[in-house]
Write a protein that holds these residues in place. Structure first.
Motif: not given
Lengths: 368, 368
Positions: A306-308, A151-152, A330-331, A342-343
């Motif tokens: 970008e989107s999902s 995760y950035s 997620l951003l 996501i898990e």
């Protein structure tokens, strides 16, 4: 949830029919959850493109994520879409490699539109045949084969960085943007609040081999796992010299756009960051993964903001990669697409036909 | 047509069920139309293996073509099948890349069984989804993208060679087996009766760089297009020295078994002959094609002595290649499979679901 007005304005900007399929391209505007800063630029919004293919009553969707680093914009993407549409005239959507070959030939620098086309074709094919894109490609289903995504954390003040790291509690691996004079301070701020696995991305921000070596040593001492694109892609001699002496493995990003860069990268990097929008989609990415393996390079799958929809396409090939950095969706503040899960930092392969996402109920209005 | 007794004896030699699919492996004996001689050996018969996968009421078929050059035999293939069957326990046939990865890990030298497994999985998937394997893979359908296949002429006396060349009138390109002291005489015999495009395959038959250079110059003077595997694969320094000075392009065959050989081949060859039975099937071949392109190598798709089942699998990827040498099924007396069509030396992509072949009506009895 409040709807962004930008989303409600999505309308096909251009539509074109070939013998078999009809294609359209429209803006897909994304608002960032917070200001995003890298060694290159700062932004609050991203104007991507949505490519739609309709054939035999089935609709396939793909996303183009233009990147200023490669001279791309929404407008250059829209222009490339026109050239590509003309070039694929008469092809059947089943023969997607023929579409990609013709699209690459006329796309120029706008391979992000080829990526959108490839995603749309595979989304279409999966829906048409009733299987997920991952099953279409024969991707291993074992969840243990799916690497945990990083995760950035964008560039910011030490205080803001600490806050971001705390908010990212559910992600076991962080990717920290570096490439400025404050690199060590950035990592120290992160390390004050977590002992998680850290990777760093310099985005071509360091100026010389000696600066990069010094920074990398300092990062290695702070328990960083690897470094992405330490020097400008144009400085191949520097990158080659660095790879030999670097205290950490070095991954290419700006140096590894397409499969044609793989051979050269093998002498200057330990691995390559493959992004669908850089190389032209899932099909070119599969080829690039194979070429990277043959050249002895580790493989990372990355993304843009970008989107999902795009992230789903990355997830479909992620089980073939060593390192996953799929967090672009997620951003953003309101993802126009939903359906991904996501898990523990591990994306699940969607089982539904096609890419496995659909328009968000609480997201933007549909283009149709 | 009279049936061969061998064909009537096809019975599953071993059957095994995993949670999802049942697998079996049985002999597939092929009689050669005429004695086949290369620089390595002479044969009248070939004992291949038929791999069958059954799942959800759909049957997929694949063929293993053992080659003595790689220490393979029907018996070693049957033993590898047992190991592979245990290794793929519990996998779903849709996730074919997971099967191939596990099969490669236990196949040892017997990658021809992995190839049979990959063909059977894709044949199954195509039939299950109602599309041809070519459409499943998105292969370009334009017939002009399908290179004309060469037709092979084995080593023989000048008189017999002339007769064979006359009989091969419908094939525009011939591949002549060389690699003995009679090479120039072989080509002269061919040139007495035809001015067609000729390629030669030395099958590692020449002994030194100087001998190879001399032979290649003589072949170039006789209008030969390229040379395959001039020196033993073990002589990499010789092959590298030869590539620099050869009057003709040099293609690897015995030197290019799998994707792991591509990087090394890029310094010693102009192209690589990819064979499904060497590399482990269609899926590994697609990866190998990508790696070869990235390394700047031309791509040839070749075959062993095998039935139309294997040849159909080669045809499915042939439009992605520069050079096609798919004639193994044309060299056998009674092809157990039918369904392929060739015109002007150009194979047609079958449109039927799966690999597009079925048991020959006048061929051998079915294993079931």
């Amino acid at each position: 949830m409040e709807r962004s007005t930008e989303y409600n304005k999505i309308t096909p900007m251009s539509t074109s029919a070939n013998t078999r399929a009809s294609l359209s391209f429209a803006p897909l505007e994304l608002n960032l959850a917070r200001t995003w800063t890298t060694a290159r630029n700062t932004s609050n919004q991203k104007k991507n493109g949505l490519l739609t293919i309709r054939c035999d009553g089935v609709t396939g969707l793909g996303e183009a994520a233009p990147n200023v680093r490669y001279g791309q914009s929404y407008d250059s993407a829209a222009a490339a879409f026109e050239r590509i549409t003309a070039a694929v005239e008469g092809l059947d959507p089943m023969e997607h490699r023929a579409w990609i070959a013709r699209a690459v030939a006329v796309a120029g620098k706008d391979l992000e539109v080829v990526a959108a086309l490839d995603m749309a074709l595979l989304d279409w094919k999966g829906k048409k045949l009733g299987v997920s894109v991952a099953d279409l490609l024969g991707i291993p289903r074992d969840p243990r084969r799916m690497p945990v995504t990083s995760y950035s954390i964008g560039l910011d003040t030490p205080e803001a960085v600490r806050a971001k790291v705390r908010e990212a509690a559910r992600f076991p691996i962080l990717k920290i943007k570096v490439g400025t004079a404050q690199d060590e301070a950035m990592i120290d701020a992160v390390r004050e609040v977590t002992q998680k696995t850290l990777r760093v991305d310099a985005n071509e921000g360091w100026r010389s081999v000696s600066e990069a070596l010094e920074r990398i040593s300092a990062l290695a001492a702070r328990g960083v796992e690897f470094v992405e694109q330490p020097l400008p892609a144009s400085d191949m001699p520097g990158l080659e010299a660095l790879a030999e002496r670097s205290a950490l493995p070095v991954f290419a990003d700006e140096s590894s756009r397409t499969i044609h860069d793989i051979h050269r990268c093998s002498s200057a990097f330990h691995g390559v960051n493959i992004k669908l929008s850089k190389c032209g989609g899932i099909t070119p990415a599969l080829d690039m993964i194979a070429a990277a393996r043959a050249a002895g390079l580790k493989v990372m799958i990355g993304c843009m903001i970008e989107s999902s929809l795009s992230i789903a396409a990355g997830i479909a090939v992620a089980p073939l990669c060593d390192v996953v950095d799929l967090d672009g969706n997620l951003l953003i503040a309101q993802d126009p697409f939903s359906g991904l899960e996501i898990e523990g930092g591990r994306w699940a392969l969607p089982g539904r036909p096609g890419l496995g996402v659909d328009w968000s109920v609480d997201g933007p209005a549909r283009a149709e």
